[in-house]
Design a protein around this motif. Structure first.
Motif, mmCIF file in Angstrom:
data_model
loop_
_atom_site.group_PDB
_atom_site.id
_atom_site.type_symbol
_atom_site.label_atom_id
_atom_site.label_comp_id
_atom_site.label_asym_id
_atom_site.label_seq_id
_atom_site.Cartn_x
_atom_site.Cartn_y
_atom_site.Cartn_z
ATOM 1 N N ALA A 183 0.854 -1.178 0.000
ATOM 2 C CA ALA A 183 0.000 0.000 0.000
ATOM 3 C C ALA A 183 0.896 1.236 0.000
ATOM 4 O O ALA A 183 2.053 1.178 0.437
ATOM 5 N N ASN A 217 1.344 5.357 1.035
ATOM 6 C CA ASN A 217 0.971 6.592 1.712
ATOM 7 C C ASN A 217 2.020 7.623 1.328
ATOM 8 O O ASN A 217 3.057 7.739 1.979
ATOM 9 N N ASP A 229 -2.191 7.308 9.418
ATOM 10 C CA ASP A 229 -2.586 7.354 8.009
ATOM 11 C C ASP A 229 -2.067 6.147 7.236
ATOM 12 O O ASP A 229 -2.674 5.731 6.239
ATOM 13 N N ILE A 248 -4.655 3.514 7.261
ATOM 14 C CA ILE A 248 -5.741 3.806 6.329
ATOM 15 C C ILE A 248 -5.322 3.481 4.902
ATOM 16 O O ILE A 248 -6.130 2.981 4.099
ATOM 17 N N ALA A 249 -4.067 3.732 4.578
ATOM 18 C CA ALA A 249 -3.572 3.365 3.238
ATOM 19 C C ALA A 249 -3.693 1.865 3.013
ATOM 20 O O ALA A 249 -4.030 1.407 1.911
ATOM 21 N N ASP A 290 -7.310 1.040 2.382
ATOM 22 C CA ASP A 290 -7.652 1.404 1.009
ATOM 23 C C ASP A 290 -7.169 0.349 0.025
ATOM 24 O O ASP A 290 -7.887 -0.038 -0.910
ATOM 25 N N HIS A 328 -9.317 -2.524 -0.076
ATOM 26 C CA HIS A 328 -10.692 -2.172 -0.469
ATOM 27 C C HIS A 328 -11.665 -2.405 0.684
ATOM 28 O O HIS A 328 -12.805 -2.826 0.473
ATOM 29 N N GLU A 354 -13.808 -0.563 3.459
ATOM 30 C CA GLU A 354 -14.333 0.738 3.866
ATOM 31 C C GLU A 354 -14.092 0.983 5.352
ATOM 32 O O GLU A 354 -13.876 2.124 5.781
ATOM 33 N N HIS A 396 -9.520 8.865 12.030
ATOM 34 C CA HIS A 396 -10.363 8.363 10.938
ATOM 35 C C HIS A 396 -11.525 7.547 11.513
ATOM 36 O O HIS A 396 -11.644 6.342 11.256
ATOM 37 N N ARG A 447 -13.664 4.930 9.564
ATOM 38 C CA ARG A 447 -13.025 3.742 8.976
ATOM 39 C C ARG A 447 -12.858 2.621 10.000
ATOM 40 O O ARG A 447 -12.318 1.561 9.672
#
Length: 305
Positions: free
Chosen positions: A15, A17, A105, A108-109, A112, A115, A117, A138, A141
């Motif tokens: 992933a 960021n 963060d 969160i990456a 993402d 996939h 949510e 966040h 999430r």
């Protein structure tokens, strides 16, 4: 995507960021279950989370993924900065490489890239503090938060000292091993010995096997650990967390005092604290069923709120 029946994880993916790449993988069993992201501790890679625990979590209805923090495992390692002994980093007012918000963060990456949510979070040690910060930064999430062997996510530096057994931290900081695979294995073994509960006989063969399986220079990379410790949190207090929260802690943790769990649970509305008997700063097999059952119950609570 699966490698083999003996390696129940997908191929490693990355992933992003910004310039940071984060190595992650998914457990192939129970892949369609409720998303659960596992977050690791200081200086260790994702392999330190036992496959046996992941198997139980998958059987309890979770789709499990894990990743390497920045400056750990196969994720991006930052260039050398003005860092030193991780112990001394606690006395600084701010880190120089990145912030705790950056590390939140990163999670969160990974979501993402998967996939997802939203997801349940299980963070161990440093990962537990990061899980709290993700819930603050966040909130949409996150489904539930489980921290284990962690300090409150909104404290750092000198404020964290009251929760840390400095004698153990000093012993960890003094460990010196060659920068080789053999050195990483020896470091992993000694760290396991230092962090195990004294209430259980230390299983040397199992510890050697685990150290060989998880061998990574991160366990004795003091610069990387100093950057992770030095990542300061500047956002909100954990009392703003509104997610169902479980606070687990080893009753015999030789590194982080159980008072840290008490502080977290007392400040997050509705949080539940559970001390795990004969558990140190570790994820030992005798605790896996309890951890799984408690996270499953927490997810059930979230589904009815």
């Amino acid at each position: 995507m699966s490698k083999s029946a003996t390696h129940p994880w997908t191929l490693v993916r990355f992933a992003e960021n910004g310039p940071i790449e984060l190595a992650y993988e998914r457990f192939t069993e129970g892949a369609d279950g409720e998303p659960l992201l596992l977050m690791t501790g200081l200086g260790v890679n994702r392999l330190w989370i036992p496959d046996g625990l992941c198997h139980l979590l998958a059987g309890a209805g979770f789709g499990v993924a894990r990743y390497d923090q920045r400056d750990g495992g196969e994720s991006t390692h930052l260039p050398p900065a003005r860092t030193g002994n991780p112990l001394f980093t606690l006395f600084r007012k701010r880190g120089e490489a990145y912030t705790a918000e950056d590390m939140a963060d990163d999670a969160i990456a990974v979501l993402d890239a998967l996939h997802w949510e939203s997801a349940h979070l299980l963070g161990v040690s440093l990962g537990g503090a990061i899980a709290q910060r993700v819930a603050l930064r966040h909130p949409g999430r996150v489904r539930t938060v489980t921290t284990m062997s962690a300090v409150p996510g909104d404290v750092a530096g000198l404020k964290s000292l009251r929760f840390i057994r400095m004698g153990t931290l000093a012993k960890l900081a003094r460990l010196k091993f060659p920068d080789t695979r053999e050195g990483a294995i020896a470091a992993g073994f000694e760290i396991s010995r230092l962090l195990a509960s004294p209430a259980r006989p230390f299983d040397e063969p199992a510890a050697w096997e685990a150290a060989e399986r998880t061998a990574d220079a991160g366990v004795h990379d003091q610069q990387a650990q100093s950057r992770q410790i030095g990542a300061q949190w500047r956002s909100g207090p954990i009392s703003d967390i509104r997610h169902p929260t479980l606070v687990l802690h080893g009753a015999d943790d030789p590194l982080i005092k159980p008072a840290a769990a008490t502080a977290i649970a007392s400040r997050i509305p509705g949080a539940r604290k559970l001390l795990l008997p004969e558990v140190g700063h570790e994820l030992p097999e005798p605790a896996w069923h309890t951890v799984t059952r408690e996270i499953q119950a927490l997810a059930g609570l979230a589904a009815h709120t």
